[in-house]
Design a protein around this motif. Structure first.
Motif, PDB file in Angstrom:
ATOM      1  N   ASN A 118       7.584  22.895 -72.272  1.00 41.83           N
ATOM      2  CA  ASN A 118       8.268  21.894 -71.454  1.00 41.83           C
ATOM      3  C   ASN A 118       7.292  20.777 -71.118  1.00 41.83           C
ATOM      4  O   ASN A 118       6.140  21.043 -70.734  1.00 41.83           O
ATOM      5  CB  ASN A 118       8.808  22.528 -70.169  1.00 41.83           C
ATOM      6  CG  ASN A 118       9.856  23.585 -70.442  1.00 41.83           C
ATOM      7  OD1 ASN A 118      10.735  23.384 -71.271  1.00 41.83           O
ATOM      8  ND2 ASN A 118       9.766  24.717 -69.763  1.00 41.83           N
ATOM      9  N   VAL A 119       7.740  19.547 -71.221  1.00 39.25           N
ATOM     10  CA  VAL A 119       6.898  18.371 -70.980  1.00 39.25           C
ATOM     11  C   VAL A 119       7.529  17.581 -69.845  1.00 39.25           C
ATOM     12  O   VAL A 119       8.713  17.216 -69.913  1.00 39.25           O
ATOM     13  CB  VAL A 119       6.776  17.509 -72.250  1.00 39.25           C
ATOM     14  CG1 VAL A 119       5.870  16.318 -71.988  1.00 39.25           C
ATOM     15  CG2 VAL A 119       6.252  18.333 -73.411  1.00 39.25           C
ATOM     16  N   SER A 120       6.740  17.298 -68.793  1.00 39.05           N
ATOM     17  CA  SER A 120       7.233  16.578 -67.618  1.00 39.05           C
ATOM     18  C   SER A 120       6.310  15.410 -67.311  1.00 39.05           C
ATOM     19  O   SER A 120       5.085  15.546 -67.371  1.00 39.05           O
ATOM     20  CB  SER A 120       7.313  17.513 -66.401  1.00 39.05           C
ATOM     21  OG  SER A 120       8.122  18.642 -66.693  1.00 39.05           O
ATOM     22  N   SER A 121       6.904  14.282 -66.966  1.00 44.83           N
ATOM     23  CA  SER A 121       6.136  13.079 -66.680  1.00 44.83           C
ATOM     24  C   SER A 121       5.320  13.257 -65.406  1.00 44.83           C
ATOM     25  O   SER A 121       5.796  13.794 -64.413  1.00 44.83           O
ATOM     26  CB  SER A 121       7.072  11.877 -66.536  1.00 44.83           C
ATOM     27  OG  SER A 121       6.354  10.731 -66.134  1.00 44.83           O
ATOM     28  N   LEU A 122       4.081  12.777 -65.447  1.00 40.75           N
ATOM     29  CA  LEU A 122       3.184  12.866 -64.302  1.00 40.75           C
ATOM     30  C   LEU A 122       3.062  11.538 -63.573  1.00 40.75           C
ATOM     31  O   LEU A 122       2.739  11.509 -62.384  1.00 40.75           O
ATOM     32  CB  LEU A 122       1.800  13.344 -64.757  1.00 40.75           C
ATOM     33  CG  LEU A 122       0.781  13.727 -63.692  1.00 40.75           C
ATOM     34  CD1 LEU A 122       1.275  14.912 -62.876  1.00 40.75           C
ATOM     35  CD2 LEU A 122      -0.554  14.070 -64.334  1.00 40.75           C
ATOM     36  N   GLY A 123       3.304  10.434 -64.245  1.00 39.31           N
ATOM     37  CA  GLY A 123       3.187   9.112 -63.638  1.00 39.31           C
ATOM     38  C   GLY A 123       4.548   8.512 -63.326  1.00 39.31           C
ATOM     39  O   GLY A 123       5.462   9.194 -62.857  1.00 39.31           O
ATOM     40  N   ASN A 124       4.682   7.220 -63.615  1.00 32.05           N
ATOM     41  CA  ASN A 124       5.926   6.508 -63.306  1.00 32.05           C
ATOM     42  C   ASN A 124       6.639   6.041 -64.566  1.00 32.05           C
ATOM     43  O   ASN A 124       7.265   4.976 -64.593  1.00 32.05           O
ATOM     44  CB  ASN A 124       5.645   5.309 -62.397  1.00 32.05           C
ATOM     45  CG  ASN A 124       4.569   4.392 -62.971  1.00 32.05           C
ATOM     46  OD1 ASN A 124       4.126   4.567 -64.108  1.00 32.05           O
ATOM     47  ND2 ASN A 124       4.154   3.407 -62.178  1.00 32.05           N
ATOM     48  N   ALA A 125       6.551   6.836 -65.626  1.00 31.61           N
ATOM     49  CA  ALA A 125       7.244   6.483 -66.858  1.00 31.61           C
ATOM     50  C   ALA A 125       8.753   6.500 -66.630  1.00 31.61           C
ATOM     51  O   ALA A 125       9.287   7.371 -65.949  1.00 31.61           O
ATOM     52  CB  ALA A 125       6.870   7.452 -67.976  1.00 31.61           C
ATOM     53  N   LYS A 126       9.437   5.532 -67.222  1.00 30.35           N
ATOM     54  CA  LYS A 126      10.882   5.445 -67.061  1.00 30.35           C
ATOM     55  C   LYS A 126      11.615   6.467 -67.920  1.00 30.35           C
ATOM     56  O   LYS A 126      12.658   6.974 -67.537  1.00 30.35           O
ATOM     57  CB  LYS A 126      11.358   4.031 -67.417  1.00 30.35           C
ATOM     58  CG  LYS A 126      10.798   2.949 -66.512  1.00 30.35           C
ATOM     59  CD  LYS A 126      11.287   1.577 -66.946  1.00 30.35           C
ATOM     60  CE  LYS A 126      10.703   0.472 -66.070  1.00 30.35           C
ATOM     61  NZ  LYS A 126      11.161  -0.867 -66.502  1.00 30.35           N
ATOM     62  N   SER A 127      11.070   6.755 -69.090  1.00 31.18           N
ATOM     63  CA  SER A 127      11.733   7.689 -69.997  1.00 31.18           C
ATOM     64  C   SER A 127      10.708   8.224 -70.991  1.00 31.18           C
ATOM     65  O   SER A 127       9.784   7.514 -71.402  1.00 31.18           O
ATOM     66  CB  SER A 127      12.884   7.011 -70.738  1.00 31.18           C
ATOM     67  OG  SER A 127      13.433   7.873 -71.705  1.00 31.18           O
TER      68      SER A 127
END
Length: 377
Positions: A118-127
């Motif tokens: 599973n990969v989850s965004s750590l910053g403020n990426a929109k997508s």
């Protein structure tokens, strides 16, 4: 001839009765297997975690001014590949996102096998849609690397924005890479260690522990299994590793008879959900329930100065109206209920909302009318 016809009619009626018995005759309850109520101590999955980068995004990556660690991570990765970024360079990245990668290393996993990540965004990426995860080492709780993850992300969502408007379906900041990690190190299990193996019950129950030990002893011989307490059953294992696998395969599928669980009512105070099992009973009691509502309304009022005044200013004030309304609640006698259907019928007669039912059940428990354990989650 008449006797033969009567006999044939009787046989036809008997056959129809037997065929239709499955529709009205209650089916016996299926017994639970040992694998469904217990697990082998030490034979479990292990969580893995890693920090990595997702590249190839279509302008939906992290904003480097708000997430400087993304630029630092990219610079460190480029340096390992022989590319040196000049100090003080302000990299305006739009197609890169810092992510956390998690996975579960199953029991008996061997090097070379693949697992999902599973990969989850750590910053403020929109997508993260359309991105590719760069090789990311996954570590266990001991700090050792157990898997290496890399691959294209699958994001179950879509979105678009323009002119200040935005449309989004599902979640875009997390994705999954099926079979995206390769196991690099195996975790030893206690299956082939020692003379005994420990079965841990999913729920503490003395009757279940006794039934598990009894079923194993009846199938494998006396004194093979011993119930240590309400959760632990110790089993004596064969010496050969191959025999141990066959032994565990046999005892996992043994049927046991489960006793009725302890009466329990589970209350979710956040959602107002109330769940009770079939062992809940109700003693005779009387309940009065009424609603109390407080309404506060505020109306802004403007006070204008006199038309001939020179230093006056308009002042805005608020007029508050407070109203308290209490509905009368009649005293309702609730009969004793020895079945779950009787308890449900009695509680429905109160006409209370689920949120009100939370307070009523707690009051009934304090009064001794609710014969069940009350658990609030």
């Amino acid at each position: 001839m008449d006797r033969l016809e009567t006999l044939l009619k009787a046989l036809v009626a008997l056959a129809w009765l037997i065929a239709s018995a499955a529709l009205w005759w209650p089916a016996p309850a299926a017994a639970a297997r040992i694998k469904e109520v217990a697990s082998v101590q030490g034979v479990r999955s292990n969580p893995l975690v890693g920090y990595g980068l997702v590249v190839g995004l279509d302008g939906t990556g992290d904003q480097t001014t708000s997430t400087p660690f993304t630029a630092q991570s990219l610079a460190a990765m480029l340096q390992q590949m022989g590319v040196t970024v000049p100090p003080g360079t302000n990299m305006q990245l739009k197609n890169v996102a810092a992510v956390m990668v998690t996975a579960q290393l199953p029991a008996f996993a061997q090097p070379g096998q693949t697992i999902d990540v599973n990969v989850s965004s750590l910053g403020n990426a929109k997508s993260l849609r359309g991105g590719t995860l760069i090789a990311t080492p996954l570590k266990g709780a001991d700090g050792q690397i157990y898997a290496l993850a890399q691959g294209n992300l699958i994001v179950g969502g879509a979105g678009a924005s323009a002119g200040g408007s935005k449309v989004q379906i599902n979640h875009l900041s997390a994705g999954r890479v099926p079979e995206g990690a390769t196991v690099e190190r195996s975790v030893p299990t206690p299956l082939n260690q020692g003379d005994t193996l420990q079965l841990d019950l999913n729920a503490s129950d003395f009757n279940t522990a006794r039934e598990v030990a009894r079923a194993i002893n009846q199938r494998m011989g006396a004194d093979v299994a011993l119930a240590v307490d309400g959760r632990v059953v110790r089993v004596r294992m064969p010496d050969a590793p191959g025999s141990r696998v066959a032994f565990m395969a046999d005892i996992e599928n043994l049927d046991i008879n489960l006793a009725a669980p302890a009466a329990k009512v589970v209350i979710n105070a956040r959602t107002g959900s109330v769940v009770m099992n079939q062992a809940v009973t109700l003693a005779a009691c009387a309940v009065a329930h009424g609603n109390l509502s407080v309404t506060i309304s505020s109306t802004p009022q403007v006070s204008q100065p006199n038309a001939l005044s020179t230093g006056g200013q308009a002042v805005v004030t608020e007029k508050a109206d407070i109203t308290i309304a209490q509905q009368a609640g009649s005293l309702i006698q609730m009969p004793a209920g020895t079945k779950l259907a009787d308890v449900v019928k009695a509680l429905n007669s109160l006409g209370a909302t689920p949120q009100d039912l939370l307070a009523i059940l707690q009051a009934m428990k304090s009064a001794g009318a609710l014969n069940a354990e009350l658990e609030v989650i």
